[in-house]
Design a protein around this motif. Structure first.
Motif, PDB file in Angstrom:
ATOM      1  N   ALA A  76     -16.521  15.736   4.755  1.00  0.00           N
ATOM      2  CA  ALA A  76     -15.108  15.513   4.432  1.00  0.00           C
ATOM      3  C   ALA A  76     -14.409  14.788   5.579  1.00  0.00           C
ATOM      4  CB  ALA A  76     -14.417  16.851   4.165  1.00  0.00           C
ATOM      5  N   PHE A  77     -14.773  15.178   6.790  1.00  0.00           N
ATOM      6  CA  PHE A  77     -14.162  14.594   7.982  1.00  0.00           C
ATOM      7  C   PHE A  77     -14.493  13.097   8.079  1.00  0.00           C
ATOM      8  CE2 PHE A  77     -14.497  13.854  12.692  1.00  0.00           C
ATOM      9  CZ  PHE A  77     -13.144  13.966  12.964  1.00  0.00           C
ATOM     10  N   ILE A  78     -15.747  12.766   7.864  1.00  0.00           N
ATOM     11  CA  ILE A  78     -16.163  11.362   7.972  1.00  0.00           C
ATOM     12  C   ILE A  78     -15.509  10.525   6.870  1.00  0.00           C
ATOM     13  CG2 ILE A  78     -18.148   9.805   7.785  1.00  0.00           C
ATOM     14  CD1 ILE A  78     -19.760  12.100   9.175  1.00  0.00           C
ATOM     15  N   VAL A  79     -15.506  11.081   5.672  1.00  0.00           N
ATOM     16  CA  VAL A  79     -14.856  10.374   4.562  1.00  0.00           C
ATOM     17  C   VAL A  79     -13.377  10.154   4.886  1.00  0.00           C
ATOM     18  CG1 VAL A  79     -14.150  10.625   2.155  1.00  0.00           C
ATOM     19  CG2 VAL A  79     -16.480  11.191   2.824  1.00  0.00           C
ATOM     20  N   GLU A 115      -5.482  12.917  -0.699  1.00  0.00           N
ATOM     21  CA  GLU A 115      -6.732  13.491  -1.165  1.00  0.00           C
ATOM     22  C   GLU A 115      -7.591  13.940   0.019  1.00  0.00           C
ATOM     23  OE1 GLU A 115      -6.739  14.030  -4.347  1.00  0.00           O
ATOM     24  OE2 GLU A 115      -8.625  15.120  -4.095  1.00  0.00           O
ATOM     25  N   ALA A 116      -7.480  13.197   1.146  1.00  0.00           N
ATOM     26  CA  ALA A 116      -8.265  13.556   2.330  1.00  0.00           C
ATOM     27  C   ALA A 116      -7.839  14.916   2.883  1.00  0.00           C
ATOM     28  CB  ALA A 116      -8.130  12.475   3.396  1.00  0.00           C
ATOM     29  N   VAL A 117      -6.531  15.151   2.940  1.00  0.00           N
ATOM     30  CA  VAL A 117      -6.030  16.445   3.430  1.00  0.00           C
ATOM     31  C   VAL A 117      -6.547  17.560   2.524  1.00  0.00           C
ATOM     32  CG1 VAL A 117      -3.970  17.841   3.833  1.00  0.00           C
ATOM     33  CG2 VAL A 117      -3.948  15.423   4.389  1.00  0.00           C
ATOM     34  N   ASN A 118      -6.492  17.311   1.245  1.00  0.00           N
ATOM     35  CA  ASN A 118      -6.987  18.271   0.266  1.00  0.00           C
ATOM     36  C   ASN A 118      -8.427  18.649   0.510  1.00  0.00           C
ATOM     37  OD1 ASN A 118      -5.498  19.478  -1.653  1.00  0.00           O
ATOM     38  ND2 ASN A 118      -5.374  17.665  -2.971  1.00  0.00           N
ATOM     39  N   LEU A 119      -9.238  17.585   0.676  1.00  0.00           N
ATOM     40  CA  LEU A 119     -10.670  17.769   0.840  1.00  0.00           C
ATOM     41  C   LEU A 119     -10.979  18.577   2.099  1.00  0.00           C
ATOM     42  CD1 LEU A 119     -13.377  16.949  -0.413  1.00  0.00           C
ATOM     43  CD2 LEU A 119     -13.377  14.949   1.080  1.00  0.00           C
ATOM     44  N   ILE A 120     -10.313  18.210   3.188  1.00  0.00           N
ATOM     45  CA  ILE A 120     -10.538  18.930   4.439  1.00  0.00           C
ATOM     46  C   ILE A 120     -10.155  20.393   4.298  1.00  0.00           C
ATOM     47  CG2 ILE A 120      -9.631  19.181   6.796  1.00  0.00           C
ATOM     48  CD1 ILE A 120      -9.852  16.222   7.091  1.00  0.00           C
ATOM     49  N   ARG A 121      -9.039  20.605   3.622  1.00  0.00           N
ATOM     50  CA  ARG A 121      -8.551  21.965   3.457  1.00  0.00           C
ATOM     51  C   ARG A 121      -9.503  22.800   2.611  1.00  0.00           C
ATOM     52  NH1 ARG A 121      -3.023  20.731   2.001  1.00  0.00           N
ATOM     53  NH2 ARG A 121      -1.963  21.117   3.956  1.00  0.00           N
ATOM     54  N   VAL A 122      -9.950  22.216   1.529  1.00  0.00           N
ATOM     55  CA  VAL A 122     -10.836  22.965   0.628  1.00  0.00           C
ATOM     56  C   VAL A 122     -12.115  23.365   1.355  1.00  0.00           C
ATOM     57  CG1 VAL A 122     -12.127  22.852  -1.516  1.00  0.00           C
ATOM     58  CG2 VAL A 122      -9.916  21.774  -1.367  1.00  0.00           C
ATOM     59  N   THR A 123     -12.694  22.417   2.114  1.00  0.00           N
ATOM     60  CA  THR A 123     -13.958  22.730   2.771  1.00  0.00           C
ATOM     61  C   THR A 123     -13.769  23.731   3.904  1.00  0.00           C
ATOM     62  OG1 THR A 123     -13.694  20.787   4.165  1.00  0.00           O
ATOM     63  CG2 THR A 123     -15.062  20.526   2.222  1.00  0.00           C
ATOM     64  N   LEU A 156     -11.094  26.006   4.202  1.00  0.00           N
ATOM     65  CA  LEU A 156     -10.447  27.272   3.878  1.00  0.00           C
ATOM     66  C   LEU A 156     -11.067  28.011   2.706  1.00  0.00           C
ATOM     67  CD1 LEU A 156      -6.714  26.308   4.446  1.00  0.00           C
ATOM     68  CD2 LEU A 156      -8.337  27.336   6.049  1.00  0.00           C
ATOM     69  N   SER A 157     -11.474  27.283   1.653  1.00  0.00           N
ATOM     70  CA  SER A 157     -12.029  28.026   0.527  1.00  0.00           C
ATOM     71  C   SER A 157     -13.542  27.948   0.484  1.00  0.00           C
ATOM     72  CB  SER A 157     -11.423  27.560  -0.804  1.00  0.00           C
ATOM     73  OG  SER A 157     -10.765  26.348  -0.660  1.00  0.00           O
ATOM     74  N   GLY A 158     -14.144  27.272   1.484  1.00  0.00           N
ATOM     75  CA  GLY A 158     -15.595  27.267   1.577  1.00  0.00           C
ATOM     76  C   GLY A 158     -16.274  26.558   0.430  1.00  0.00           C
ATOM     77  N   SER A 159     -15.578  25.571  -0.102  1.00  0.00           N
ATOM     78  CA  SER A 159     -16.161  24.830  -1.205  1.00  0.00           C
ATOM     79  C   SER A 159     -17.255  23.903  -0.670  1.00  0.00           C
ATOM     80  CB  SER A 159     -15.075  24.023  -1.894  1.00  0.00           C
ATOM     81  OG  SER A 159     -15.639  23.051  -2.711  1.00  0.00           O
ATOM     82  N   GLY A 160     -18.410  23.841  -1.357  1.00  0.00           N
ATOM     83  CA  GLY A 160     -19.480  22.922  -0.961  1.00  0.00           C
ATOM     84  C   GLY A 160     -19.109  21.504  -1.344  1.00  0.00           C
ATOM     85  N   ILE A 161     -19.806  20.518  -0.730  1.00  0.00           N
ATOM     86  CA  ILE A 161     -19.423  19.142  -0.964  1.00  0.00           C
ATOM     87  C   ILE A 161     -19.794  18.696  -2.382  1.00  0.00           C
ATOM     88  CG2 ILE A 161     -21.444  17.765  -0.252  1.00  0.00           C
ATOM     89  CD1 ILE A 161     -17.847  17.214   0.931  1.00  0.00           C
ATOM     90  N   SER A 162     -20.825  19.323  -2.967  1.00  0.00           N
ATOM     91  CA  SER A 162     -21.239  18.906  -4.308  1.00  0.00           C
ATOM     92  C   SER A 162     -20.133  19.170  -5.329  1.00  0.00           C
ATOM     93  CB  SER A 162     -22.531  19.617  -4.700  1.00  0.00           C
ATOM     94  OG  SER A 162     -22.370  21.003  -4.490  1.00  0.00           O
ATOM     95  N   GLU A 163     -19.361  20.256  -5.117  1.00  0.00           N
ATOM     96  CA  GLU A 163     -18.251  20.547  -6.031  1.00  0.00           C
ATOM     97  C   GLU A 163     -17.122  19.540  -5.871  1.00  0.00           C
ATOM     98  OE1 GLU A 163     -17.228  24.740  -5.220  1.00  0.00           O
ATOM     99  OE2 GLU A 163     -19.302  24.783  -4.491  1.00  0.00           O
ATOM    100  N   GLN A 164     -17.125  18.836  -4.726  1.00  0.00           N
ATOM    101  CA  GLN A 164     -16.013  17.936  -4.412  1.00  0.00           C
ATOM    102  C   GLN A 164     -16.376  16.460  -4.566  1.00  0.00           C
ATOM    103  OE1 GLN A 164     -13.061  19.084  -3.908  1.00  0.00           O
ATOM    104  NE2 GLN A 164     -13.736  21.222  -3.905  1.00  0.00           N
ATOM    105  N   MET A 165     -17.492  16.197  -5.232  1.00  0.00           N
ATOM    106  CA  MET A 165     -17.958  14.820  -5.315  1.00  0.00           C
ATOM    107  C   MET A 165     -16.910  13.873  -5.891  1.00  0.00           C
ATOM    108  SD  MET A 165     -20.336  14.416  -3.609  1.00  0.00           S
ATOM    109  CE  MET A 165     -20.882  12.762  -3.414  1.00  0.00           C
ATOM    110  N   GLN A 166     -16.202  14.352  -6.890  1.00  0.00           N
ATOM    111  CA  GLN A 166     -15.202  13.502  -7.525  1.00  0.00           C
ATOM    112  C   GLN A 166     -14.133  13.077  -6.522  1.00  0.00           C
ATOM    113  OE1 GLN A 166     -13.780  15.413 -11.006  1.00  0.00           O
ATOM    114  NE2 GLN A 166     -13.228  13.488 -12.010  1.00  0.00           N
ATOM    115  N   SER A 167     -13.706  14.061  -5.763  1.00  0.00           N
ATOM    116  CA  SER A 167     -12.691  13.810  -4.746  1.00  0.00           C
ATOM    117  C   SER A 167     -13.206  12.824  -3.695  1.00  0.00           C
ATOM    118  CB  SER A 167     -12.306  15.153  -4.129  1.00  0.00           C
ATOM    119  OG  SER A 167     -11.584  14.960  -2.960  1.00  0.00           O
ATOM    120  N   VAL A 168     -14.464  13.024  -3.264  1.00  0.00           N
ATOM    121  CA  VAL A 168     -15.067  12.133  -2.268  1.00  0.00           C
ATOM    122  C   VAL A 168     -15.109  10.704  -2.791  1.00  0.00           C
ATOM    123  CG1 VAL A 168     -17.229  11.559  -1.081  1.00  0.00           C
ATOM    124  CG2 VAL A 168     -16.419  13.922  -1.130  1.00  0.00           C
TER     125      VAL A 168
END
Ligand SMILES: Nc1ncnc2c1ncn2[C@@H]1O[C@H](COP(=O)(O)OP(=O)(O)OP(=O)(O)O)[C@@H](O)[C@H]1O
Ligand SMILES: [Mg+2]
Lengths: 328, 270
Positions: B153-156, B217-225, B227-239
């Motif tokens: 998420a950070f690199i993206v 969307e970047a802030v969202n992604l960073i936050r999700v990973t 704070l809620s421990g979401s894996g990156i595969s669940e966030q592919m759409q966002s990425v």
């Protein structure tokens, strides 16, 4: 060889303040064609605002010409500016073009990186250049503590960091002391004659131009008004001859007597008597007649020479002529 | 590709910026960290504590506002720092009188700007780590963080910030301004991109704008990973969305920057 034809540059500037600013066009360069051969030093002369710097900026691809064509060793400079950049560099007078917060060495190192100079070559080159501009003892000192001339010298080293084939010098000796500018001049000559680089130089010091240049372009108000070698330019502009004569005796009568004798050969001759010398201005070469006149009058010549016209006088004369033509 | 320009530019910037005052730099870092966290905490304390909107946890998936706002603020700090450094680089060269000597050289712009970005990424990361340590006593909870996902998420996000910087940079070079345009833009980003409250609280039209700024969307992604421990595969759409949108920014940014470079060079007199 660099061949530039009919270069033209129009600046668009916004006049006035606020939202409704008027656009104004400034034709800094209206029509310049010139050539720079490898191994030759070419001078570009003209009074302030003539368009010299603008011309150099077009030739160094900092500005794209509004019109005209530009080829460097058959590379189209208008289409492929990057290819031109690899083969040239430019040095301008003044204290810009270097990072004040870095040391002399770091400056040259950074410019070496962005010119993609390989690291082992770079190290050696930096040492050579620092020695050349006499900064080898100051290489680890931040530039902000440098004097004006030292900054200028570092800038000269910067301009040589990519070992350019063509070099553009915009008033490079401005602000330099006599010793350093003399060294720089001899290095410029060395670059052209020994290393076969093509060089274009502008300067307001005519002595410098006379000493260095193989060929000269004179521009005024954005156009070329004359070109030629130093000799061609001065003799073409000054078709009359000037002599200085010193005799063992000096009086008004003697001057008049000489004047009378010369008038027979050249009716337009002017003879002036100043201090202890006689100044003669004639249309033709009259040195023979002059010495005969002295002998006949029983006078000994202590000194007699023809005064070579200087480039400086030629520039002033030419710019004035153009100005007059424009006005009348 | 030998990356000489990238490496050279990084080294140059480090030397120029941090060599002279390393102590100032360290103290400055700690202070910004403290202010950022303190600001976030105050926002929580005085605005939201107790009367948190009912739907906050529904929208964000967390009831932990303090963590939400600290992560948001620190990401925002990152945006500001990196954007500033990259977008200010050419105008700084212009002011210091080195733009022409730089532009005389046939160097790769991408490496130059990336170098500038990386220097700032390194130093800001140090700043962020300090801030996170400061944030612990304020109750930030990173126990559910998925570090692998966060790294991606950070690199993206870096890519997204780079795109924004390029666009902002060209505007700044064009207007020869570093303060008015940048401050307006940053204030706008702070309010619109979901830094301290979810974008869902914004009026519809502002939300549309927020969606086309990759920062949101970047802030969202960073936050999700984090704070809620979401894996990156669940966030592919966002990425994917961030990558696509940021690419548009990068392309437009580079094109504009080239144009603005030319204009800036034309304005230099003498
Ligand atoms: N960036 C610019 N924008 C607008 N006009 C400019 C710009 N640069 C130069 N000019 C104008 O173009 C003309 C030519 O300027 P230039 O700097 O080329 O002259 P120069 O021959 O180098 O003069 P000098 O001997 O003073 O260095 C001048 O009238 C100048 O005012
Ligand atoms: Mg000039």
């Amino acid at each position: 060889m660099i061949i530039a034809e009919h270069l033209k540059k129009t600046y668009i500037v916004k006049q006035g303040k606020g939202l409704f600013r008027e656009k104004q066009e400034i034709q800094a360069v209206r029509d310049i064609s010139l050539q720079i051969e490898k191994g030759k030093i070419v001078g570009l002369l003209g009074i302030n605002g003539a368009g010299k710097t603008t011309t150099i900026k077009m030739l160094t691809t900092l500005l794209s010409p509004t019109e005209g064509s530009y080829f460097l060793d058959d590379i189209d400079g208008v289409k492929y500016p990057v290819e031109i950049k690899k083969r040239i560099n430019m040095i301008a007078g003044g204290e810009r073009m270097i990072y004040w917060r870095l040391t002399a060495y770091e400056n040259l190192w950074y410019y070496g990186q962005i010119y993609n100079v390989s690291n082992n070559v770079l190290k050696e080159r930096i040492d050579t250049l620092l020695k050349l501009v006499g900064l080898e003892n100051k290489k680890d000192v931040p530039v902000e503590t440098f004097s004006k001339g030292m900054k200028q010298r570092l800038q000269i080293a910067r301009g040589l960091i990519n070992d350019p084939q063509y070099l553009f010098l915009d008033e490079p000796t401005i602000g330099l002391d006599a010793v350093v500018s003399k060294e720089l001049r001899s290095h410029i000559k060395h670059l052209a004659k020994e290393q076969n680089k093509g060089i274009l130089i502008t300067s307001h010091y005519m002595g410098e131009i006379e000493e260095l240049c193989d060929y000269i372009y004179i521009m005024n108000d954005g156009v070329l008004i004359k070109k030629g070698t130093v000799k061609e330019l001065t003799t073409e502009t000054f078709n009359r001859k000037n002599y200085v004569l010193r005799l063992d005796k000096h009086s008004k009568e003697i001057t008049e007597c000489i004047c009378d004798k010369l008038k027979v050969v050249d009716a337009t001759v002017e003879v002036k008597d100043e201090n202890d010398a006689i100044y003669i201005n004639s249309r033709e070469n009259i040195s023979m007649e002059l010495s005969r006149a002295c002998m006949e009058a029983g006078l000994y010549i202590r000194e007699m020479y023809e005064k070579e016209p200087h480039l400086e006088d030629a520039i002033i004369r030419l710019s004035r002529e153009v100005h007059h033509e424009a006005v009348y | 590709m030998n990356l000489k320009v990238l490496y050279g530019t990084m080294k140059k910037e480090l030397m120029i910026k941090y060599r002279a005052y390393p102590a100032h730099f360290f103290v400055g870092n700690t202070l910004t960290g403290l202010y950022t966290v303190l600001g976030a905490w105050m926002m929580w304390k005085f605005l939201f504590e107790g009367n948190m909107a009912q739907d906050f946890s529904e929208i964000t998936g967390t009831g932990d506002y303090i963590s939400y706002v600290v992560v948001g603020s620190l990401t925002y700090l990152f945006v500001v720092r990196t954007c500033l450094n990259v977008s200010r680089s050419l105008i700084t060269e212009l002011r210091e009188g080195t733009l022409e000597s730089l532009m005389l050289a046939p160097f790769k712009r991408a490496e130059y700007f990336l170098g500038s970005m990386l220097v700032q990424t390194l130093t800001t990361s140090a700043e962020i780590i300090v801030s996170l340590i400061i944030a612990i006593p304020f109750g930030i909870d990173l126990s559910r963080a998925d570090m692998g996902a966060f790294l991606i998420a950070f690199i993206v996000s870096l890519y997204a910030f780079f795109g924004v910087s390029m666009v902002l940079g060209s505007i700044m070079l064009y207007t020869r301004d570093t303060y008015i345009s940048q401050n307006t833009l940053f204030a706008f980003l702070f309010l619109v991109c979901g830094i301290s409250f979810p974008v869902q609280y914004l009026p519809e039209w502002l939300r549309v704008i927020a969606e086309v700024i990759p920062v949101t969307e970047a802030v969202n992604l960073i936050r999700v990973t984090l704070l809620s421990g979401s894996g990156i595969s669940e966030q592919m759409q966002s990425v994917q969305y961030i990558l696509l949108l940021s690419t548009a920014y990068v392309v437009v940014g580079f094109m504009q920057m080239k144009r603005c470079e030319e204009i800036a060079l034309e304005k230099i007199n003498g």
